[in-house]
Write an enzyme that holds these catalytic residues in place. Structure first.
Site, mmCIF file in Angstrom:
data_model
loop_
_atom_site.group_PDB
_atom_site.id
_atom_site.type_symbol
_atom_site.label_atom_id
_atom_site.label_comp_id
_atom_site.label_asym_id
_atom_site.label_seq_id
_atom_site.Cartn_x
_atom_site.Cartn_y
_atom_site.Cartn_z
ATOM 1 N N CYS A 1 0.828 -1.208 0.000
ATOM 2 C CA CYS A 1 0.000 0.000 0.000
ATOM 3 C C CYS A 1 0.868 1.266 0.000
ATOM 4 O O CYS A 1 0.346 2.373 -0.079
ATOM 5 C CB CYS A 1 -0.923 0.012 1.213
ATOM 6 S SG CYS A 1 -1.972 -1.434 1.292
ATOM 7 N N CYS B 1 5.200 8.239 2.164
ATOM 8 C CA CYS B 1 5.427 9.547 1.569
ATOM 9 C C CYS B 1 5.767 10.572 2.662
ATOM 10 O O CYS B 1 5.734 10.264 3.849
ATOM 11 C CB CYS B 1 4.191 9.991 0.794
ATOM 12 S SG CYS B 1 2.756 10.200 1.837
ATOM 13 N N CYS C 1 -2.679 8.896 5.769
ATOM 14 C CA CYS C 1 -1.418 8.940 6.522
ATOM 15 C C CYS C 1 -1.686 9.233 7.995
ATOM 16 O O CYS C 1 -1.052 8.656 8.881
ATOM 17 C CB CYS C 1 -0.497 10.031 5.972
ATOM 18 S SG CYS C 1 -0.035 9.787 4.253
#
Lengths: 422, 150
Positions: B37, B63, B106
């Protein structure tokens, strides 16, 4: 871990000039100043409509277009300038080729063969045709990104009207066996279209010798302007006809109506001239040497780097590497003075990693860590060395931050983990 | 995509990066996400007998927003009680870091990581208690699970 030291320019704020390196030449290229110079008169003094037959303004525009068309035809070794149809770019050319052939040959058959690693302009057009009752066979590329010729041969039926396989891939730079595909198409009496947007000016393209029936390409990938491209449509052996997709004033022998963008066409021709020169004047060898320097500079200093796609059958300016255990977008963020692309999901709106890498069987975990480097005419060896430094430094820093890297160092098999996000 | 100043700050100077001994009875480990993922967070908390979080460490594959979310989470939980840490919501992380909608996951992952680390700590404690009362502690540390136990 030491935070990366900022340069003075960076600390001075975003407005301050700082170093920027463009290494994303598969996305687009800057216009070559020589191209701009060739175009300029056609915005102002020579602004005529190439379709105006009654005055000098029209004639000089038409003359410029005729000249440009001949030079572009010659660059891909087309037999006749009339085989070049100007479009807005390779996406429109792909649409015209696929939809145009599908509609024109519907009586003959409804079967199209292509590959899931094609550019979206082909993939989505083929999907659209599927929704309109056409049958599409999606070939399975190998782990090197190459089409399996036996699979292709076996896929052809008596209902097949078109094979569409790109010349060179925009993400991994893999060059398909174009001649062999064309031979199969010829043998079976099927038309062969190829999207050569990434190939023209990087490798020799000869539509006659290679047996290509339709070829898409565009100017902005070869240091020309955005908004102009062409579709080569063969006129003899066989004569290829496409159903009109843009109706109107009958421009381009009826194949694509719309006032010709004369300045862009002139720029396109200049760009093609220069790009074809690059193939023989040593420029493409310089680019290949820089690409190889980048590859070896990175892989000799970083373990667990995986090159995606065949290195042998590859554009001289492309490098696509997965930096295992380092997510692509975070890497881009760390090297934000360098423009490159990532196959990571985070860089797209879809949250899916690169469909090209997926189709080749690259796992999503590695796809998330992939970076595409696209070298070009305006890169220098010094820039390559800088990029190597920055990439190595940033990957090392992010691996120190990566729980996956830590686990692998501890000998844990990540594939045996029971992850929560699956 | 443009990042907020705070995301860039955490990305460039992440706080509390590192690892603690996952076998330490005072350390709870949360490992959430999946490589497929594109995000994996490991959050570790050192919790004292009063239920106070004395220290926090993280490592993140993901990220810039994922790195920033986990870095921020470690800053926020330090010095808090377990219950206070459990009350941290992902929406607060979104707000603090000015995360755009595509990066909300996130922050969710960071919230999940806090919960997973505390869960792991509590499980260890319960097991240790069971051990003290005569039962042998479970020798199999299920370190191969991304929840940090289970």
């Amino acid at each position: 871990m030491t935070p990366e030291t900022r340069t003075e320019a960076e600390s001075a704020g975003p407005r301050a000039r700082r170093r920027r390196i463009y290494m994303d030449n598969h996305a687009t290229t800057p216009c070559d100043p020589r191209v701009v110079e060739a175009m300029l008169p056609f915005f102002t003094e020579k602004f005529g409509n190439a379709a105006s037959r009654n005055h000098e303004f029209g004639w000089e525009a038409e003359e410029a277009v005729t000249d440009a068309r001949a030079r572009i035809a010659q660059a891909i070794h087309a037999a006749d300038p009339r085989e070049i149809v100007f479009t807005s770019g390779a996406t429109e050319s792909d649409n015209l080729a696929l939809k145009g052939v599908a509609e024109m040959f519907r009586e003959k058959g409804n079967h199209i063969i292509t590959v899931p690693t094609e550019h979206k302009a082909v993939v989505d057009t083929a999907r659209y045709l599927e929704s309109r009752g056409f049958e599409v066979t999606w070939l399975s590329p190998g782990s090197d990104g190459l089409v399996d010729l036996d699979e292709l041969r076996a896929a052809v039926t008596d209902r097949t009207i078109l094979i569409s396989v790109m010349f060179a891939n925009n993400e991994i730079g893999v060059i398909q066996p174009i001649r062999e595909i064309a031979e199969i198409a010829a043998e079976k009496g099927v038309l062969f279209h190829s999207d050569a947007a990434q190939a023209v000016g990087k490798v020799p393209v000869d539509v006659q010798e290679m047996g290509i029936h339709l070829l898409s390409f565009s100017a902005h990938k070869i240091y020309g302007p955005k908004g102009i491209g062409a579709l080569y449509i063969r006129r003899r052996q066989p004569r290829v006809r496409v159903a009109i997709q843009m109706h109107g004033g009958g421009h381009e022998r009826g194949n694509r109506s719309g006032t010709l963008a004369v300045p862009l066409i002139v720029g396109f021709a200049k760009a093609v001239d220069l790009a074809v020169d690059d193939l023989t004047n040593g420029e493409i060898d310089r680019i290949r040497a820089m690409r190889d320097r980048l590859l070896h500079g990175i892989t000799s200093r970083l373990p667990e780097c995986h090159v995606n796609g065949s290195l042998e059958h590859r554009l001289p300016n492309n490098l696509n590497i997965s930096f295992a255990y380092v997510e692509g977008e975070s890497l881009l963020m760390g090297i934000n003075d360098i423009a490159v692309s990532s196959g990571s999901a985070c860089t797209s709106a879809s949250l899916e990693p690169s469909y090209v890498l997926k189709a080749m069987g690259v796992g999503d975990d590695l796809a998330h860590t992939s970076i595409r480097f696209g070298l070009g005419r305006f890169n220098t060896e010094e820039e390559v060395d800088y990029v190597i430094e920055r990439v190595v430094q940033t990957v090392n820093r992010l691996r120190e931050l990566s729980p996956l890297w830590e686990m692998v160092q501890e000998g844990i098999d990540l594939s045996k983990m029971d992850w929560t996000g699956d | 995509m443009a990042y907020s100043r705070k995301v860039i700050e955490h990305y460039e100077n992440p706080k509390n990066v590192g690892s603690m001994d996952k076998d330490d009875p005072d350390v709870g480990t949360g490992l959430v996400g999946a490589p497929e993922c594109g995000d994996v967070m490991k959050l570790q908390l050192r919790i004292n007998d009063d239920g106070l979080i004395e220290d926090a460490r993280f490592k993140t594959f993901g990220c810039g927003s994922a790195i920033a979310s986990s870095s921020l989470a470690t800053e926020w939980v330090k010095g808090k009680t377990v219950d206070e840490a459990l009350s941290i919501r992902n929406t607060e992380i979104v707000k603090e870091l000015a995360l755009p909608p595509v990066k909300i996951h996130c922050s969710v992952l960071a919230e999940d990581a806090i919960k997973a680390a505390i869960e792991d700590y509590r499980r260890k404690r319960a097991r240790a208690k069971a051990g003290e009362s005569g039962k042998a502690p479970d020798p199999v540390e299920t370190s191969n699970s991304a929840r940090g136990g289970e």
